[in-house]
Design an enzyme around this catalytic site. Structure first.
Site, PDB file in Angstrom:
ATOM      1  N   ALA A  29       0.851  -1.193   0.000  1.00 59.55           N
ATOM      2  CA  ALA A  29       0.000   0.000   0.000  1.00 59.55           C
ATOM      3  C   ALA A  29       0.885   1.241   0.000  1.00 59.55           C
ATOM      4  O   ALA A  29       0.749   2.138   0.826  1.00 59.55           O
ATOM      5  CB  ALA A  29      -0.956  -0.011   1.189  1.00 59.55           C
ATOM      6  N   HIS A  34       6.805   6.033   1.451  1.00 67.24           N
ATOM      7  CA  HIS A  34       7.612   4.922   0.946  1.00 67.24           C
ATOM      8  C   HIS A  34       8.484   5.373  -0.225  1.00 67.24           C
ATOM      9  O   HIS A  34       9.651   4.985  -0.338  1.00 67.24           O
ATOM     10  CB  HIS A  34       6.711   3.774   0.479  1.00 67.24           C
ATOM     11  N   LYS A 145      10.996   7.510  10.373  1.00 67.57           N
ATOM     12  CA  LYS A 145      11.020   7.885  11.785  1.00 67.57           C
ATOM     13  C   LYS A 145       9.631   7.858  12.421  1.00 67.57           C
ATOM     14  O   LYS A 145       9.524   7.915  13.642  1.00 67.57           O
ATOM     15  CB  LYS A 145      11.611   9.290  11.952  1.00 67.57           C
ATOM     16  N   SER A 182       0.444   7.178   6.218  1.00 73.15           N
ATOM     17  CA  SER A 182       0.384   5.805   6.694  1.00 73.15           C
ATOM     18  C   SER A 182      -0.540   5.022   5.778  1.00 73.15           C
ATOM     19  O   SER A 182      -1.548   5.557   5.296  1.00 73.15           O
ATOM     20  CB  SER A 182      -0.136   5.738   8.131  1.00 73.15           C
ATOM     21  N   ARG A 184      -2.522   2.903   6.740  1.00 72.32           N
ATOM     22  CA  ARG A 184      -3.783   2.722   7.463  1.00 72.32           C
ATOM     23  C   ARG A 184      -4.703   3.941   7.367  1.00 72.32           C
ATOM     24  O   ARG A 184      -5.850   3.871   7.797  1.00 72.32           O
ATOM     25  CB  ARG A 184      -3.507   2.402   8.939  1.00 72.32           C
TER      26      ARG A 184
END
Length: 273
Positions: A29, A34, A145, A182, A184
């Site tokens: 995802a 990323h 981080k 994120s 999520r």
């Protein structure tokens, strides 16, 4: 870009390569956070390897393993466009066997904060990262981080086990509204996302307090908790970079961390001072 599913095949292919290897382990995802890790790996290394593996051993019973977002084709395209050389997409059956050796997280720092609410989670994280390092044998590995406790424990594992890999911490990237990126975040409804912004608001308030020379941890934490209400707060913790508790902020050696749940989504964020 070469897509490899077998751990042993990837290990063999990389042994035949020359030069430095930058490695970005992910659970897929993929988002801009990323991509920033991949870009940093691309700039500093001869080869870039990205792994996408939703690791079952770091999920506790009742957590979102089955629901965790999976976007295989989109992730492949992101990696291809980002100049990844090898994309590692293993199956759990090839990563884990029965009655196998595993790693245990440190008995103190692996069971505080997120480790307290998710006992055993970091043992699963360290076990799979150790496996991935052994498969890829990277020169450098890149971690965000945002997952500061995870980052610290991986650095500890590398030091304790005398592993020959450089861990490169990377700054947290944020959405335009300040929410830490994120995978999520896709779970959040519009209202839950609005409530989740209290997390970055609390961290920014903490930063402002420190800039005004308010260094008492208890006062900063009290102000943050007031801002975070009525979120379900797992912890607000202020530690030094060795993750030891402190009573006063130490400029250049402090991390302020929050874990809170908005709706049913667990969110982590922090700020390094």
């Amino acid at each position: 870009m070469r897509v490899v599913h077998s751990p042993l095949e990837l290990k063999k292919l990389l042994k035949e390569e020359q030069g430095t290897i930058g490695f970005v382990p992910t659970m897929g995802a993929l988002h801009l956070g990323h991509r920033s890790l991949i870009e940093a790996a691309r700039e500093a290394n001869d080869l870039v390897v990205v792994s996408i593996f939703v690791n079952p051993t770091q999920f506790l019973e009742g957590e979102d393993l089955d629901a965790y977002p999976r976007r295989e084709e989109a992730d492949k395209k992101v990696c291809e466009l980002s100049g990844v050389d090898y994309l590692f997409y293993p199956d759990a059956s090839e990563m884990y066997g029965e009655d196998e050796v595993s790693l245990n997280a440190p008995s103190v720092r692996g069971y505080i904060m997120e480790g307290n609410s998710r006992p055993g989670h970091f043992s699963g994280v360290l076990t799979v990262v150790n496996k991935l390092f052994n498969i890829v044998n990277p020169t450098r590995a890149y971690f965000g981080k945002k997952d500061a406790q995870q980052l610290m424990l991986i650095e500890t594992m590398v030091a304790n086990l005398f592993m020959n890999v450089e861990i490169v911490p990377m700054a947290t990237l944020r959405e335009k509204d300040g929410l830490a990126m994120s995978s999520r975040n896709v779970y959040l409804s519009e209202q839950e996302r609005e409530e989740a912004l209290k997390i970055i608001k609390s961290l920014r308030t903490a930063t402002q307090m420190v800039m005004k020379n308010e260094l008492h941890v208890s006062r900063i934490r009290e102000e943050m908790l007031a801002i975070l209400a009525p979120l379900d707060v797992e912890y607000v913790t202020i530690v030094n970079r060795s993750f030891e508790p402190i009573e006063h902020v130490e400029i250049g050696n402090t991390i302020i961390l929050v874990e809170a749940i908005s709706g049913t989504t667990r969110l982590l964020d922090n700020i390094w001072i």
